[in-house]
Every structure is written in C-alpha cells, then in structure tokens.
Motif scaffolding. Structure first.
Motif, PDB file in Angstrom:
ATOM      1  N   LYS A 166      41.088   7.050  26.964  1.00 42.71           N
ATOM      2  CA  LYS A 166      42.059   7.574  25.997  1.00 42.71           C
ATOM      3  C   LYS A 166      43.451   7.685  26.606  1.00 42.71           C
ATOM      4  O   LYS A 166      44.456   7.508  25.908  1.00 42.71           O
ATOM      5  N   MET A 167      43.539   7.989  27.906  1.00 43.37           N
ATOM      6  CA  MET A 167      44.838   7.986  28.570  1.00 43.37           C
ATOM      7  C   MET A 167      45.424   6.576  28.553  1.00 43.37           C
ATOM      8  O   MET A 167      46.610   6.376  28.249  1.00 43.37           O
ATOM      9  N   VAL A 168      44.605   5.589  28.878  1.00 44.25           N
ATOM     10  CA  VAL A 168      45.065   4.199  28.893  1.00 44.25           C
ATOM     11  C   VAL A 168      45.512   3.776  27.502  1.00 44.25           C
ATOM     12  O   VAL A 168      46.600   3.201  27.326  1.00 44.25           O
ATOM     13  N   ASP A 169      44.696   4.057  26.494  1.00 49.34           N
ATOM     14  CA  ASP A 169      45.053   3.674  25.123  1.00 49.34           C
ATOM     15  C   ASP A 169      46.339   4.363  24.668  1.00 49.34           C
ATOM     16  O   ASP A 169      47.190   3.745  24.013  1.00 49.34           O
ATOM     17  N   SER A 170      46.472   5.638  25.014  1.00 46.96           N
ATOM     18  CA  SER A 170      47.656   6.405  24.601  1.00 46.96           C
ATOM     19  C   SER A 170      48.927   5.935  25.297  1.00 46.96           C
ATOM     20  O   SER A 170      50.031   6.199  24.807  1.00 46.96           O
ATOM     21  N   SER A 171      48.779   5.251  26.440  1.00 45.24           N
ATOM     22  CA  SER A 171      49.958   4.809  27.201  1.00 45.24           C
ATOM     23  C   SER A 171      50.419   3.410  26.817  1.00 45.24           C
ATOM     24  O   SER A 171      51.459   2.945  27.296  1.00 45.24           O
ATOM     25  N   ARG A 172      49.682   2.724  25.952  1.00 47.08           N
ATOM     26  CA  ARG A 172      50.002   1.318  25.666  1.00 47.08           C
ATOM     27  C   ARG A 172      51.365   1.149  25.003  1.00 47.08           C
ATOM     28  O   ARG A 172      52.116   0.213  25.331  1.00 47.08           O
ATOM     29  N   ASN A 173      51.722   2.018  24.079  1.00 50.53           N
ATOM     30  CA  ASN A 173      53.026   1.897  23.423  1.00 50.53           C
ATOM     31  C   ASN A 173      54.166   2.099  24.408  1.00 50.53           C
ATOM     32  O   ASN A 173      55.193   1.399  24.354  1.00 50.53           O
ATOM     33  N   LYS A 174      53.986   3.063  25.326  1.00 46.77           N
ATOM     34  CA  LYS A 174      55.012   3.278  26.350  1.00 46.77           C
ATOM     35  C   LYS A 174      55.129   2.050  27.245  1.00 46.77           C
ATOM     36  O   LYS A 174      56.231   1.643  27.638  1.00 46.77           O
ATOM     37  N   ALA A 175      53.986   1.444  27.564  1.00 44.60           N
ATOM     38  CA  ALA A 175      53.989   0.241  28.397  1.00 44.60           C
ATOM     39  C   ALA A 175      54.782  -0.894  27.733  1.00 44.60           C
ATOM     40  O   ALA A 175      55.592  -1.577  28.383  1.00 44.60           O
ATOM     41  N   ASP A 206      40.062  23.384  28.779  1.00 44.31           N
ATOM     42  CA  ASP A 206      40.563  22.231  29.513  1.00 44.31           C
ATOM     43  C   ASP A 206      41.681  22.631  30.465  1.00 44.31           C
ATOM     44  O   ASP A 206      41.684  22.257  31.650  1.00 44.31           O
ATOM     45  N   TYR A 207      42.643  23.399  29.963  1.00 40.64           N
ATOM     46  CA  TYR A 207      43.805  23.725  30.778  1.00 40.64           C
ATOM     47  C   TYR A 207      43.529  24.846  31.769  1.00 40.64           C
ATOM     48  O   TYR A 207      44.271  25.020  32.732  1.00 40.64           O
ATOM     49  N   LYS A 208      42.447  25.568  31.567  1.00 37.05           N
ATOM     50  CA  LYS A 208      41.993  26.516  32.581  1.00 37.05           C
ATOM     51  C   LYS A 208      41.591  25.768  33.845  1.00 37.05           C
ATOM     52  O   LYS A 208      41.737  26.259  34.960  1.00 37.05           O
ATOM     53  N   MET A 209      41.098  24.537  33.668  1.00 38.56           N
ATOM     54  CA  MET A 209      40.661  23.734  34.809  1.00 38.56           C
ATOM     55  C   MET A 209      41.815  23.339  35.721  1.00 38.56           C
ATOM     56  O   MET A 209      41.612  23.108  36.907  1.00 38.56           O
ATOM     57  N   VAL A 249      35.313  14.531  35.084  1.00 41.10           N
ATOM     58  CA  VAL A 249      36.775  14.405  35.136  1.00 41.10           C
ATOM     59  C   VAL A 249      37.273  13.481  34.024  1.00 41.10           C
ATOM     60  O   VAL A 249      38.268  13.775  33.343  1.00 41.10           O
ATOM     61  N   LYS A 250      36.570  12.378  33.816  1.00 45.99           N
ATOM     62  CA  LYS A 250      36.972  11.449  32.758  1.00 45.99           C
ATOM     63  C   LYS A 250      36.912  12.117  31.385  1.00 45.99           C
ATOM     64  O   LYS A 250      37.833  11.981  30.570  1.00 45.99           O
ATOM     65  N   LYS A 251      35.839  12.839  31.130  1.00 42.47           N
ATOM     66  CA  LYS A 251      35.697  13.533  29.848  1.00 42.47           C
ATOM     67  C   LYS A 251      36.824  14.543  29.648  1.00 42.47           C
ATOM     68  O   LYS A 251      37.396  14.664  28.559  1.00 42.47           O
ATOM     69  N   LEU A 252      37.178  15.263  30.724  1.00 40.48           N
ATOM     70  CA  LEU A 252      38.245  16.258  30.664  1.00 40.48           C
ATOM     71  C   LEU A 252      39.569  15.611  30.281  1.00 40.48           C
ATOM     72  O   LEU A 252      40.279  16.077  29.383  1.00 40.48           O
ATOM     73  N   PHE A 253      39.918  14.517  30.951  1.00 39.79           N
ATOM     74  CA  PHE A 253      41.213  13.884  30.700  1.00 39.79           C
ATOM     75  C   PHE A 253      41.221  13.095  29.399  1.00 39.79           C
ATOM     76  O   PHE A 253      42.279  12.972  28.761  1.00 39.79           O
ATOM     77  N   ASN A 254      40.079  12.573  28.990  1.00 46.16           N
ATOM     78  CA  ASN A 254      40.013  11.968  27.660  1.00 46.16           C
ATOM     79  C   ASN A 254      40.340  13.005  26.594  1.00 46.16           C
ATOM     80  O   ASN A 254      41.047  12.715  25.624  1.00 46.16           O
ATOM     81  N   HIS A 255      39.834  14.225  26.797  1.00 44.98           N
ATOM     82  CA  HIS A 255      40.052  15.290  25.813  1.00 44.98           C
ATOM     83  C   HIS A 255      41.498  15.771  25.809  1.00 44.98           C
ATOM     84  O   HIS A 255      42.028  16.181  24.771  1.00 44.98           O
ATOM     85  N   MET A 256      42.164  15.708  26.969  1.00 47.49           N
ATOM     86  CA  MET A 256      43.539  16.201  27.085  1.00 47.49           C
ATOM     87  C   MET A 256      44.592  15.133  26.815  1.00 47.49           C
ATOM     88  O   MET A 256      45.790  15.420  26.868  1.00 47.49           O
ATOM     89  N   ALA A 257      44.161  13.902  26.551  1.00 56.77           N
ATOM     90  CA  ALA A 257      45.096  12.777  26.503  1.00 56.77           C
ATOM     91  C   ALA A 257      46.252  12.995  25.530  1.00 56.77           C
ATOM     92  O   ALA A 257      47.393  12.601  25.797  1.00 56.77           O
ATOM     93  N   GLY A 258      45.981  13.634  24.399  1.00 60.31           N
ATOM     94  CA  GLY A 258      47.019  13.807  23.395  1.00 60.31           C
ATOM     95  C   GLY A 258      48.089  14.818  23.744  1.00 60.31           C
ATOM     96  O   GLY A 258      49.163  14.829  23.142  1.00 60.31           O
ATOM     97  N   SER A 259      47.827  15.667  24.739  1.00 63.99           N
ATOM     98  CA  SER A 259      48.761  16.762  25.027  1.00 63.99           C
ATOM     99  C   SER A 259      49.152  16.868  26.497  1.00 63.99           C
ATOM    100  O   SER A 259      49.951  17.719  26.860  1.00 63.99           O
TER     101      SER A 259
END
Length: 236
Positions: free
Chosen positions: A84-93, A190-193, A10-20
C-alpha cells in the motif's frame, strides 16, 4: 506475545498506516522530520553525473524531491515491502521523476537487487523496525549492492539523551500521538507502535558498529539534541 520485528507484522502495520503516515510523521516530530530529512540527505552531496541512486524503505516517497534535486541526471530506484505504501507513492513518482523511477516492492532483507551497482543509497525512518539480527543482514546487503566509493545515509527518530527532553518526548509520542491517531484515524494502536519502536531502538550507535563490522566507513550523525540520529559513510 507478538513479535514486533516479524516482517509480516511490520508490513501489516505500514499497510494500515499508508494513508496517513506522511502527515503523522510531520506531526510526531513537530515538523522536524522534514528538516532532518534535508540534513541527512545533504550528507550524500550532489552531482550532475549519471549515477544510480536507490531510496530504501521508501514509504510514500518523502525523500524523492530532494534526491531528484541533488542528483538531477541520476537513474532512480526505490524499494519498500509495503504494497500500500508503494501503490500510494506511484502518483508522486510520476510527478517527480516523469517515469524515471524503478519502483520495487520487496523486502530489503530478501531482495533481488544487483551487486556492486548503486552509487547512492538513502533511507529515512526505517531502521527502528529492525532487530539486531536483521540489522546485520541489512548491513551485508548495503555492502553487497553499493559500488566501491559509493555513499549511503540513514536517519531515524531516536530516544533523546537529555532526561527532560526524553520525558516530554516519551509523553508526547507515547500518549498524545495515539490520541491524535484515534481522533484522525479512528485507531490509536498503530501510532502507539512508533514510540515502542523508538524506545527499543534508542539511537543509531549500535547500527554504526554493525555497519563498520561489515566493512563500511561509517560516521554517527546526531540531530536536534538526539531526537533523531543516523549514520552516513561509504564503501571503500
């Protein structure tokens, strides 16, 4: 055969999808994900008090604008185990909370959060990635970290009960979205999941039973003909 509920998978999946992920969530729900987000957070009410609020499985921080508006004087935390989700959310935070956010990269099923601490718990679109055993652990953790009288609300994309809506929804999420994923991201898998998880999850009724078994007061919430569902309630 892969275990789709394995935390590493699950972590690998969401790390891969973090940008989109935020954009694709909007597309997959025809924009309803934002409406459902507002509706499920509304169940937590609003307060000007100095409360402790945590957003679980916080992703890219899509709940944060609404949480900050509803609880302007709260102390905020957010938890997600996807680096990657956490890192990508830092600017919003930084933009929303001006430094008043404790951003935690941990697995909610194995965490170091304090007991009897939080007044408010929110969680959007993460339930489907847990199997029954993991939901049992999640319920115990919610009971542990929530203060007496504290409230929680969860929402999840769900399998519609109406057969015609289900047929269309299954086709759209199962067939169309992977194609869009390939066009925009170069990878449809990824999005098939998302549909595979949704089909397995069905809706939040079983989650309600599990949370009630762990001593919480729980209501079942249904959104837009069952295309999303959730639970909300409090700890006595």
């Amino acid at each position: 055969m892969k275990n789709i509920y394995d935390p590493n998978y699950v972590k690998k999946l969401f790390n891969h999808m973090a940008g989109s992920y935020e954009r694709m969530n909007y597309i997959t729900s025809f924009g309803f994900s934002i409406r459902w987000r507002k509706q499920f957070l509304k169940k937590l009410g609003n307060s000007n008090n100095d409360l402790k609020v945590i957003d679980l499985l916080s992703g890219l921080g899509e709940n944060w604008v609404y949480l900050h508006k509803n609880f302007p004087n709260a102390q905020f935390s957010a938890l997600d185990f996807s680096e990657k989700m956490v890192d990508s959310s830092r600017n919003k935070a930084k933009k929303i909370f001006k430094g008043n956010l404790h951003l935690i990269c941990e697995n909610i099923l194995h965490n170091h959060l304090p007991s009897d601490y939080y007044d408010i718990i929110s969680c959007a679109y993460g339930l489907k990635t847990f199997n029954t055993e993991q939901l049992e652990i999640l319920a115990k953790e919610i009971t542990r970290i929530l203060k007496k009288g504290g409230s929680f609300s969860f929402v999840e994309v769900s399998r519609p009960e109406n057969k015609w809506i289900y047929f269309f929804y299954k086709f759209y999420l199962g067939k169309v979205i992977p194609v869009l994923g390939k066009l925009f991201l170069g990878d449809p898998n990824d999005y098939k999941m998302l549909w595979i998880y949704t089909e397995q999850f069905q809706n939040s009724r079983s989650v309600k039973d599990i949370f009630e078994k762990n001593g919480l007061i729980v209501s079942y919430d249904r959104y837009f003909l069952g295309c999303a569902s959730g639970i909300s309630g409090w700890k006595e």
